[in-house]
Write a protein that holds these residues in place. Structure first.
Motif, short mmCIF file in Angstrom:
data_model
loop_
_atom_site.label_atom_id
_atom_site.label_comp_id
_atom_site.label_asym_id
_atom_site.label_seq_id
_atom_site.Cartn_x
_atom_site.Cartn_y
_atom_site.Cartn_z
N SER A 13 14.72 67.66 84.40
CA SER A 13 14.86 66.36 85.26
C SER A 13 14.48 65.53 84.36
O SER A 13 14.72 64.72 83.57
CB SER A 13 13.31 66.05 85.57
N GLN A 14 15.71 64.39 85.41
CA GLN A 14 15.57 63.07 84.14
C GLN A 14 14.31 62.18 83.72
O GLN A 14 14.13 61.03 83.21
CB GLN A 14 16.27 61.97 84.55
N ILE A 24 20.59 60.28 75.88
CA ILE A 24 20.23 59.51 75.56
C ILE A 24 19.62 58.83 77.64
O ILE A 24 20.09 60.36 77.99
CB ILE A 24 22.00 59.21 76.36
N MET A 25 19.26 58.26 77.57
CA MET A 25 17.73 58.25 78.18
C MET A 25 18.96 57.65 79.75
O MET A 25 19.60 56.87 79.69
CB MET A 25 16.79 57.05 78.16
N PRO A 26 18.21 57.68 80.65
CA PRO A 26 18.78 57.50 82.16
C PRO A 26 18.88 55.63 82.08
O PRO A 26 19.70 54.94 82.60
CB PRO A 26 17.65 57.54 83.04
N ASP A 27 18.16 54.96 80.68
CA ASP A 27 18.68 53.17 81.00
C ASP A 27 19.68 53.07 79.67
O ASP A 27 19.79 51.65 80.31
CB ASP A 27 16.77 52.83 80.77
N GLY A 61 19.20 65.33 81.71
CA GLY A 61 19.32 64.97 83.36
C GLY A 61 20.06 66.44 83.33
O GLY A 61 19.98 66.79 82.35
N GLY A 62 21.87 66.17 84.65
CA GLY A 62 22.38 67.16 84.38
C GLY A 62 22.07 68.64 85.47
O GLY A 62 22.56 69.55 85.90
N VAL A 63 20.50 68.02 85.83
CA VAL A 63 19.94 69.52 87.39
C VAL A 63 19.46 68.59 87.89
O VAL A 63 19.15 67.60 88.51
CB VAL A 63 19.34 70.90 86.55
N THR A 92 23.27 58.37 85.38
CA THR A 92 23.27 57.26 85.84
C THR A 92 24.46 56.25 85.02
O THR A 92 24.70 56.23 83.79
CB THR A 92 21.66 56.37 84.55
N PRO A 93 24.84 55.09 85.78
CA PRO A 93 25.79 54.30 84.62
C PRO A 93 25.09 53.88 83.75
O PRO A 93 26.55 53.60 82.61
CB PRO A 93 25.59 52.78 85.80
N ALA A 94 24.46 53.53 83.38
CA ALA A 94 23.80 53.34 81.58
C ALA A 94 24.20 54.19 80.76
O ALA A 94 24.52 53.96 79.62
CB ALA A 94 22.31 52.94 82.07
N GLN A 95 23.26 55.42 81.45
CA GLN A 95 23.62 56.31 80.43
C GLN A 95 26.10 56.38 80.56
O GLN A 95 25.95 56.60 79.27
CB GLN A 95 23.60 58.05 81.31
#
Length: 136
Positions: free
Chosen positions: A15-16, A42-45, A75-77, A88-91
């Motif tokens: 999970s993110q 790399i975090m979601p933000d 993430g990835g799942v 995310t766009p930030a990632q």
């Protein structure tokens, strides 16, 4: 300095919302690893968290770790643990910047996903990194 032939892109397959501490515990307790699986997460933000200096060997791709740098996005799942490119766009922006910076340092290194290495039978990083970053 190590000879770097590859820059491997991974997802954490979590999970993110998963904490880096939980991932590190899994590596240590479940897998028995002394070193992290990635140099960077790399975090979601978009925050890039360094887990290990690139001069040291991490555990990202069996048989190749001595010649690569491992980068993962959190993430990835999906909710059912099925592969999903949920960057995310930030990632995406942080990953691209990190890859460009590393490519300047290691111009001959090949950027590819974990799944692009021989004998790997997983979807990681849940997108075609080799194609997406072929012009970096």
């Amino acid at each position: 300095m190590r000879t770097i032939k590859y820059i491997a892109v991974h997802c954490t397959a979590t999970s993110q919302k998963t904490s880096i501490a939980a991932i590190q515990r899994y590596w240590k307790i479940n897998l028995g690893w002394k070193m992290p699986g990635y140099h960077f997460i790399i975090m979601p933000d978009g925050l890039v968290v360094t887990l290990l200096p690139i001069e040291q060997v991490s555990n990202g791709v069996a048989g190749f770790n001595s010649v690569l740098i491992n980068i993962a996005y959190l993430g990835g799942v999906d909710a059912n643990n099925k592969p999903l490119d949920n960057r995310t766009p930030a990632q995406k922006a942080s990953l691209l910047k990190l890859l460009k910076d590393l490519k300047k340092q290691f111009p001959t290194a090949v950027i590819q996903g974990h799944r692009d290495f021989p004998k790997v039978k997983k979807a990681c990083p849940s997108f075609d990194a080799k194609n997406e970053y072929k012009n970096v």
